[in-house]
Structure formats: C-alpha cells, structure tokens
Motif scaffolding. Sequence first.
Motif, PDB file in Angstrom:
ATOM      1  N   TYR A  18      83.364  11.490  99.290  1.00 55.05           N
ATOM      2  CA  TYR A  18      81.798  11.181  99.532  1.00 55.05           C
ATOM      3  C   TYR A  18      80.650  11.473  98.719  1.00 55.05           C
ATOM      4  CZ  TYR A  18      84.859   8.152 101.948  1.00 55.05           C
ATOM      5  OH  TYR A  18      86.736   8.038 102.984  1.00 55.05           O
ATOM      6  N   ASP A  19      79.711  10.218  98.124  1.00 49.37           N
ATOM      7  CA  ASP A  19      78.511  11.098  97.865  1.00 49.37           C
ATOM      8  C   ASP A  19      77.973  11.607  99.032  1.00 49.37           C
ATOM      9  OD1 ASP A  19      78.758  10.566  95.079  1.00 49.37           O
ATOM     10  OD2 ASP A  19      76.909   8.681  95.233  1.00 49.37           O
TER      11      ASP A  19
ATOM     12  N   LYS B 148      77.347  17.997  93.282  1.00 50.99           N
ATOM     13  CA  LYS B 148      76.368  16.849  92.711  1.00 50.99           C
ATOM     14  C   LYS B 148      75.371  16.383  93.724  1.00 50.99           C
ATOM     15  CE  LYS B 148      76.600  12.340  92.492  1.00 50.99           C
ATOM     16  NZ  LYS B 148      77.247  10.816  92.649  1.00 50.99           N
ATOM     17  N   LYS B 149      75.330  16.723  95.057  1.00 52.70           N
ATOM     18  CA  LYS B 149      74.783  17.164  95.718  1.00 52.70           C
ATOM     19  C   LYS B 149      73.461  18.144  95.897  1.00 52.70           C
ATOM     20  CE  LYS B 149      72.483  16.670 100.232  1.00 52.70           C
ATOM     21  NZ  LYS B 149      71.233  15.564 100.205  1.00 52.70           N
TER      22      LYS B 149
ATOM     23  N   GLU C  19      82.128   8.952 105.493  1.00 49.01           N
ATOM     24  CA  GLU C  19      82.239   8.612 104.639  1.00 49.01           C
ATOM     25  C   GLU C  19      79.902   7.059 105.488  1.00 49.01           C
ATOM     26  OE1 GLU C  19      81.924   3.872 101.606  1.00 49.01           O
ATOM     27  OE2 GLU C  19      83.713   4.774 103.192  1.00 49.01           O
TER      28      GLU C  19
ATOM     29  N   GLU D 223      80.492  14.609  85.876  1.00 47.98           N
ATOM     30  CA  GLU D 223      79.836  14.087  86.531  1.00 47.98           C
ATOM     31  C   GLU D 223      78.790  14.532  87.445  1.00 47.98           C
ATOM     32  OE1 GLU D 223      80.834  13.613  91.169  1.00 47.98           O
ATOM     33  OE2 GLU D 223      83.005  14.166  89.922  1.00 47.98           O
TER      34      GLU D 223
ATOM     35  N   ARG E 203      82.279  17.157  94.334  1.00 49.44           N
ATOM     36  CA  ARG E 203      80.934  15.970  95.050  1.00 49.44           C
ATOM     37  C   ARG E 203      79.798  17.455  95.965  1.00 49.44           C
ATOM     38  NH1 ARG E 203      82.906  12.320  93.012  1.00 49.44           N
ATOM     39  NH2 ARG E 203      82.649  10.369  94.044  1.00 49.44           N
TER      40      ARG E 203
ATOM     41  N   GLN F 137      71.511  17.655  93.291  1.00 53.77           N
ATOM     42  CA  GLN F 137      70.021  16.106  93.762  1.00 53.77           C
ATOM     43  C   GLN F 137      68.897  16.888  94.098  1.00 53.77           C
ATOM     44  OE1 GLN F 137      73.146  13.501  94.847  1.00 53.77           O
ATOM     45  NE2 GLN F 137      73.187  12.471  93.440  1.00 53.77           N
TER      46      GLN F 137
END
Length: 275
Positions: free
Chosen positions: A163-164, A76-77, A188, A105, A73, A80
């Motif tokens: 979590y995202d 991913k952040k 979360e 992912e 995760r 982004q």
Amino acid sequence: LLSQMYEKNSLINMDGATSDAIDEFMGKKHNWPIVPIPVDVNDMRNPEKRKKSLPNLMQISYIGRSGSVWKRRPVKKLIQDLIKLKNLSFKINIYTDQTNPYREELEMLCNERISIEYYIGLYGSEIRDHLSQHSDLHFSMGTAALEGGLAGLPTVLIDPSYYDFPDSYKYRWLYQTERNSLGRFISEDQSRFIGMTMEEVIEICSNKEARNTVAGYCAQYVLENHSALRVTEKLLAHTANATMKDICKFTPATWPIVNSVKTLLSGDAGRFRNA
C-alpha cells in the motif's frame, strides 16, 4: 509439524519478522532461535575511500526487483518525502531488472530537483563498486540493504508494503534493526512508527563526519551479524533434536497412503480418457 519442531529445538528463523509471523500463525508466542541470512563480507568498501559528493546534489541508491509492487512502493514514499525538502537536489539511482514498472509509477512524481537513473544487471562486487562511487545514501530492504553496508554507505532500512506509505512513516538505520529483521511489511492501517524523518536522515548525511560514522556502524552491523563465518558458527552451535522421521510424520506428501491414492487416481483418470 511446527509444534514438534519447537519441542525438539529444530526450527530456526532468519529474523524476528519471520518468527513473529510463525507465532501469529500458531496463535502462541515462542522464543524461536534466530540465525540471520549470510553474505560474503570479504569484499567490503571503506567509507573513507568513497567518491566525493557532488555540490548541491545528493545521490541516493535503491536496489529492488521491478515485478513486486511491495518493492516499488518504498521508492514512491522516498520521492514524496524528498520533494518536501527545499534547497537540495537529489538523483535516485535504482538498481533493478526492468525499468518500465518503476517508470510508470515514479516518473510523474519527479520535478526539477529530483531525477531517476536506472541500472540493470549489476551484482556482487560490480554493484558494490558502483554504489561506492555513485551513492551518498542507500535505502533498501533484505539482502539489498546489506549491500549498502558492504559498499560503505550509510544505509536506511526501509520496509516493504503493498500500500501507499502513511505520512507518519519514519526511517531507521540498518544497524538500528531489532532481531536482524531487514524490513517488515506495513499494514494498510498502520500509523505509528519509531525512527527519523527524512529531513533528519538528509541532515546527517549532509555532514561528512556524521555520515562516515553512520556508514561505519552499518558496515559493522553486517560484519557482526551476517558474515558467512558468523552464521555458520551459529548453525553449528545450534543443537537440534528432530529427525527425518519426525518431519515425515507431519508431512502428508511423504505418507505411503498418499502415493497409493495418487496411483489409484491416475488409473481412474486413464480409464476416463479411454472411455
């Protein structure tokens, strides 16, 4: 058992995050002693002797196993936030054990300015050499973050999460951590963070002098807090008063009656099978 260990000064924590988790479990605030995790600091890299940055391309490194979603995760952040920055291209070098979980992912998030390359099975001095020569900026948590400091890199301590990440997430340098915590799980519903935006991180690392200054601070943090010698000295200086008898008293698996029950149940199981 925890209360008994506290009374006898016989439980230490590796960081503030662990200490806080134990306090939450016990429902009471304690001043647990902290002794950080150790690493070998005899193989450090000099920030001044690293490779030269590529023009208009910043290389970013990340170390993390593939099997844990809370280690994927953060990347991913990271992507982004990098996508929002214009006029710069980024190459993300991921050091891991398998590529597929990351590919599934992350690949869809990349664009013409952001690419990913994977490296499998690098450890110890080999990974520090590679980081030193192929990274301008390091992101990681735990001992993987310490590798960035040892490799002579400006290192951002990024948190784990199932979590995202929220848009409001902020970053901080390795040396800015409190109570030697090398990452705290993000809940979360968490929305308030203290630190830098990705734009601020990249701006600092785009300036050679500022970048080397931060890299030096990160390396110094590792030396002062996580060297095997310093950690050993802290362990030897810590006076603990508990005995094995104290521990066994609160550990049911060591009680004689437990062995008796196991023997009895084992015999019953054998009789049922024979019947």
